[in-house]
Write a protein that holds these residues in place. Structure first.
Motif, PDB file in Angstrom:
ATOM      1  N   PRO A  63      -0.813   5.371   4.720  1.00 25.30           N
ATOM      2  CA  PRO A  63      -2.255   5.317   4.460  1.00 25.30           C
ATOM      3  C   PRO A  63      -3.041   6.019   5.562  1.00 25.30           C
ATOM      4  N   SER A  64      -4.150   6.637   5.193  1.00 26.11           N
ATOM      5  CA  SER A  64      -4.986   7.344   6.163  1.00 26.11           C
ATOM      6  C   SER A  64      -5.741   6.345   7.036  1.00 26.11           C
ATOM      7  N   PRO A  65      -5.659   6.476   8.354  1.00 25.70           N
ATOM      8  CA  PRO A  65      -6.396   5.563   9.245  1.00 25.70           C
ATOM      9  C   PRO A  65      -7.891   5.888   9.242  1.00 25.70           C
TER      10      PRO A  65
ATOM     11  N   SER B 298     -15.548  -1.369   4.289  1.00 28.45           N
ATOM     12  CA  SER B 298     -14.202  -1.396   4.864  1.00 28.45           C
ATOM     13  C   SER B 298     -13.245  -2.193   3.992  1.00 28.45           C
TER      14      SER B 298
ATOM     15  N   ASN C 264      -7.237   7.265  14.676  1.00 25.80           N
ATOM     16  CA  ASN C 264      -8.037   7.335  13.453  1.00 25.80           C
ATOM     17  C   ASN C 264      -8.179   8.780  12.990  1.00 25.80           C
TER      18      ASN C 264
ATOM     19  N   GLY D 195      -9.949  -0.756   2.179  1.00 26.06           N
ATOM     20  CA  GLY D 195      -8.681  -1.366   2.553  1.00 26.06           C
ATOM     21  C   GLY D 195      -7.928  -1.926   1.370  1.00 26.06           C
TER      22      GLY D 195
ATOM     23  N   GLY E 146       0.826  -1.196   0.000  1.00 26.22           N
ATOM     24  CA  GLY E 146       0.000   0.000   0.000  1.00 26.22           C
ATOM     25  C   GLY E 146       0.861   1.246   0.000  1.00 26.22           C
TER      26      GLY E 146
ATOM     27  N   GLY F  23      -5.476   0.231  -0.853  1.00 30.37           N
ATOM     28  CA  GLY F  23      -4.114   0.518  -0.430  1.00 30.37           C
ATOM     29  C   GLY F  23      -3.915   1.929   0.085  1.00 30.37           C
TER      30      GLY F  23
ATOM     31  N   PHE G 158      -5.799   3.346   2.474  1.00 25.76           N
ATOM     32  CA  PHE G 158      -6.308   3.508   3.829  1.00 25.76           C
ATOM     33  C   PHE G 158      -5.879   2.352   4.735  1.00 25.76           C
ATOM     34  N   LYS G 159      -5.698   2.672   6.009  1.00 27.35           N
ATOM     35  CA  LYS G 159      -5.471   1.672   7.040  1.00 27.35           C
ATOM     36  C   LYS G 159      -6.763   1.524   7.820  1.00 27.35           C
ATOM     37  N   MET G 160      -7.407   0.384   7.688  1.00 25.34           N
ATOM     38  CA  MET G 160      -8.717   0.188   8.277  1.00 25.34           C
ATOM     39  C   MET G 160      -8.592  -0.347   9.699  1.00 25.34           C
ATOM     40  N   MET G 161      -9.382   0.203  10.594  1.00 19.75           N
ATOM     41  CA  MET G 161      -9.357  -0.222  11.991  1.00 19.75           C
ATOM     42  C   MET G 161     -10.126  -1.525  12.164  1.00 19.75           C
TER      43      MET G 161
END
Length: 429
Positions: free
Chosen positions: A33-35, A57, A94, A61, A29, A64, A66-69
């Motif tokens: 990446p944006s959380p 989600s 986040n 995800g 990614g 690439g 974003f960082k998904m919680m």
């Protein structure tokens, strides 16, 4: 509302045979990446067939960007603005949070209200109410993911688009089953468009997404077919002796560029579908193949070995001026343009094999995007963000993807047979 949520495609998908799904595996990614947290959406009715929030989600995800919680790490599961405690989400690192509510409506409809918040600013970024039903919840989810993606990146989302590809399953010695498959952009809901004992090649979408053209050997010789997706009706267009291959729709949808060898040598032609008029564009002793149209319909790009090795050329149709586009490397083929006409993707050969590369037609710069050595058949997402292509993994043909800047990479393994010849749909209305 989701603009009828691709109603024609939902009807089509419900009538075709289900096959093994592709599974997207993100291998690389962006560096930062944006959380983002997609909170499970509230629902008080009976169990739904799809987990809408999870699909949203997963879409984000896989991009690439974003960082998904993970859900198990969430301190709470708010469904309304009054339930959101931004401090908790900041502690969880986040930047953004998406909350939603699914509510039963009349006539089996489901109303989804979605809200996207900036955690740091504690502000609403976007909200929308979307109508769907239990049979098209996956379409609702892809639509929501498209909107969130656009709000956070400024790029139109392409999760609601489709891909087609060909699978080849070995049945015995020298016996195969070929299938032309259509699936969501994430590989889900695969459906068989055509099944044959003979090869299927070069599927390509019409610009309105309503038809496919492809090459089939079902009559023991290559012929080009056009198939209407809403009805399944298919038509074999003019068939000539020798090679009939590599169809490519014009942006207006009224013509097909194709390769014919009816006069002894593979050349580029344009067929006007309404009248059957056939215009020959190239006349050279070299092999001319793999045509594609420029977005404005003014030029056709194609691969030719007229200079000794395969390179990509552009023919301006009004003037018939011919221009060579690729010079770096001894082999460049299968050119495809982004919708803005600036970037040319291609198969590029170097000492390590065949890779996917992109050339900036404004600056001339060429960047090699992949490191595998047997890459082929690039196709570009309609938003220009991702190139999908065919490659080899573990001795089996799979699909893979790479962003135009090379920072995002993923593979799409299939559980049944080799996968090849991908084609990404346009935006579907």
């Amino acid at each position: 509302m989701v603009k009828q949520l691709l109603a024609g495609f939902v009807l089509l998908l419900s009538t075709l045979t289900v096959r093994a799904e592709l599974v997207v595996e993100v291998t690389q990614g962006v560096d930062a990446p944006s959380p983002v947290a997609i909170v499970p959406f509230d629902w008080s009715g009976s169990a739904l067939s799809e987990d809408v929030a999870k699909i949203v989600s997963d879409d984000l995800g896989r991009s690439g960007f974003f960082k998904m919680m993970p859900r198990e790490n969430m301190l709470s599961t708010p469904h309304e603005r009054s339930q959101v405690f931004f401090r908790d989400w900041r502690i969880s690192n986040n930047d953004y949070i998406v909350i939603g509510r699914l509510i039963p409506a009349a006539n089996g409809q489901i109303t989804a209200t979605i809200e996207l918040y900036d955690v740091l600013k504690e502000q609403l970024v976007w909200s929308e109410t979307v109508n769907g039903n239990s049979s098209n919840l996956r379409d609702v989810a892809h639509y929501i993911a498209d909107q969130v993606f656009q709000q956070l990146t400024g790029i139109k989302g392409a999760f609601s688009t489709r891909i087609v590809y060909v699978t080849a399953e070995m049945l015995g010695k020298d016996k195969y089953r070929y299938r032309l498959q259509m699936a969501d952009s994430d590989g889900a809901r695969p459906r068989t468009i055509l099944e044959s004992k003979e090869p299927i090649l070069s599927p390509t979408w019409s610009k309105d997404g309503s038809k496919l053209a492809y090459v089939s050997f079902e009559s023991t010789r290559p012929s080009i077919y056009v198939q209407h997706l809403a009805t399944g009706q298919r038509q074999r267009i003019q068939s000539f002796k020798g090679l009939n291959g590599a169809p490519a729709w014009s942006p207006q949808g009224d013509r097909l560029a194709l390769v014919l060898s009816k006069d002894g040598n593979p050349e580029i032609y344009v067929l006007t579908l309404a009248t059957g008029q056939l215009d020959r564009l190239t006349r050279h002793y070299g092999i001319d193949t793999e045509p594609t149209w420029s977005p404005d319909g003014e030029s056709i790009l194609f691969t030719s070995d007229r200079g000794g090795m395969p390179q990509i050329y552009s023919l301006h149709l009004p003037s018939r001026d011919l221009k060579r586009l690729t010079f770096e490397g001894k082999y460049n083929s299968r050119g495809r343009l982004t919708q803005d006409g600036r970037f040319l993707t291609m198969v590029h050969q170097d000492s390590d094999g065949f890779h996917i590369a992109v050339q900036d037609l404004k600056s001339g710069r060429v960047d090699i995007l992949t490191s595998t050595g047997l890459d082929e058949s690039p196709t570009i997402a309609p938003n220009g963000s991702i190139i999908l292509y065919a490659t080899k993994k573990g001795g089996r043909g799979v699909l893979a993807g790479v962003s135009l800047d090379g920072r995002v990479r993923f593979t799409m393994p299939n559980t049944q047979g080799d996968v090849r010849e991908p084609a990404w749909s346009p935006f579907l209305q």
